[in-house]
Scaffold this active site. Sequence first.
Site, short mmCIF file in Angstrom:
data_model
loop_
_atom_site.label_atom_id
_atom_site.label_comp_id
_atom_site.label_asym_id
_atom_site.label_seq_id
_atom_site.Cartn_x
_atom_site.Cartn_y
_atom_site.Cartn_z
N ARG A 98 49.86 37.73 44.30
CA ARG A 98 49.73 37.60 42.85
C ARG A 98 49.08 36.28 42.47
NH1 ARG A 98 54.94 39.22 39.94
NH2 ARG A 98 55.46 37.06 39.49
N ASN A 137 43.40 41.77 42.22
CA ASN A 137 42.39 40.75 41.96
C ASN A 137 42.06 39.92 43.20
OD1 ASN A 137 41.44 40.95 39.31
ND2 ASN A 137 43.41 40.24 38.51
N HIS A 192 34.98 40.88 36.30
CA HIS A 192 36.28 40.86 35.60
C HIS A 192 36.80 39.45 35.74
CE1 HIS A 192 40.34 41.61 34.36
NE2 HIS A 192 40.84 41.38 35.55
N THR A 247 50.85 39.52 34.04
CA THR A 247 50.42 40.52 33.06
C THR A 247 50.78 41.89 33.63
OG1 THR A 247 48.22 40.98 33.96
CG2 THR A 247 48.40 39.10 32.47
#
EC number: 1.1.1.27
Length: 331
Positions: A98, A137, A192, A247
């Site tokens: 994360r 990500n 992104h 998020t």
Amino acid sequence: MSTKEKLISHVMKEEPVGSRNKVTVVGVGMVGMASAVSILLKDLCDELAMVDVMEDKLKGEVMDLQHGSLFLKTKIVGDKDYSVTANSKVVVVTAGARQQEGESRLNLVQRNVNIFKFIIPNIVKYSPNCILMVVSNPVDILTYVAWKLSGFPRHRVIGSGTNLDSARFRHLIGEKLHLHPSSCHAWIVGEHGDSSVPVWSGVNVAGVSLQGLNPQMGTEGDGENWKAIHKEVVDGAYEVIKLKGYTSWAIGMSVADLVESIIKNMHKVHPVSTLVQGMHGVKDEVFLSVPCVLGNSGLTDVIHMTLKAEEEKQVQKSAETLWGVQKELIL
């Protein structure tokens, strides 16, 4: 005779019927669970499979969802063994390290590549015909990684890309104009994250170009400072992470939005991450978001966006940044 036998008389042996719209979510962290719940509440699939290496957390989350079975129409299964994911139509990958507060999405890369080396071959083994949707990500690089590791054709590997950035953008434009986001048409393309590209020339309400009304829109010389909206989009995730630690809800809804377009064969256009080599002057094998048509076969078409020279330059710059990182990766 058991109670069950007294209650029910058996007519025939059931043939196993495979689900035609099974969805798997890999990773039961905040994003994985928000995606799972969003998919469940939209009634998109007959079966939802969940996988994670954290066995207890997985077991608890699956059990918690199963306790709501009465209120759902979806069968929910979960296991750390990937056999539970067999014959999925769509596999959503949310697993990975994360992002920490203040950490850039690019910093996460090699940590997540190593995780993908385990996940992707397992997905391919059990669902060789699935559509892979990468959410972890940095999403553009990891979509490239998933594409390379899977051996899938490019139309079956999609990154969630700027689908959420564009939603944030449309929400903020809507706030400024007092309109529902669905009436504010606006696209963010490219990477992104920090170097995403807002296509100001395409922003419109009911076909009325906002740049036609305010030619300075999105530039430094704009008295109304619309440019700040894009900055808010970029800072939005960091702000939410700062306030609540991560998020989840909006990205979960964004994932369900994409899954819906695929499973229902809607041919809807979404800004998602795909191989853009040869488009907008991009020379390298990189994945970036452009408007794409999603349906049952995956990503069937790409829309040719009319970008201004400056916007095109930003896309190329993103591509160079990503390629700089990608070529260092050990796959």
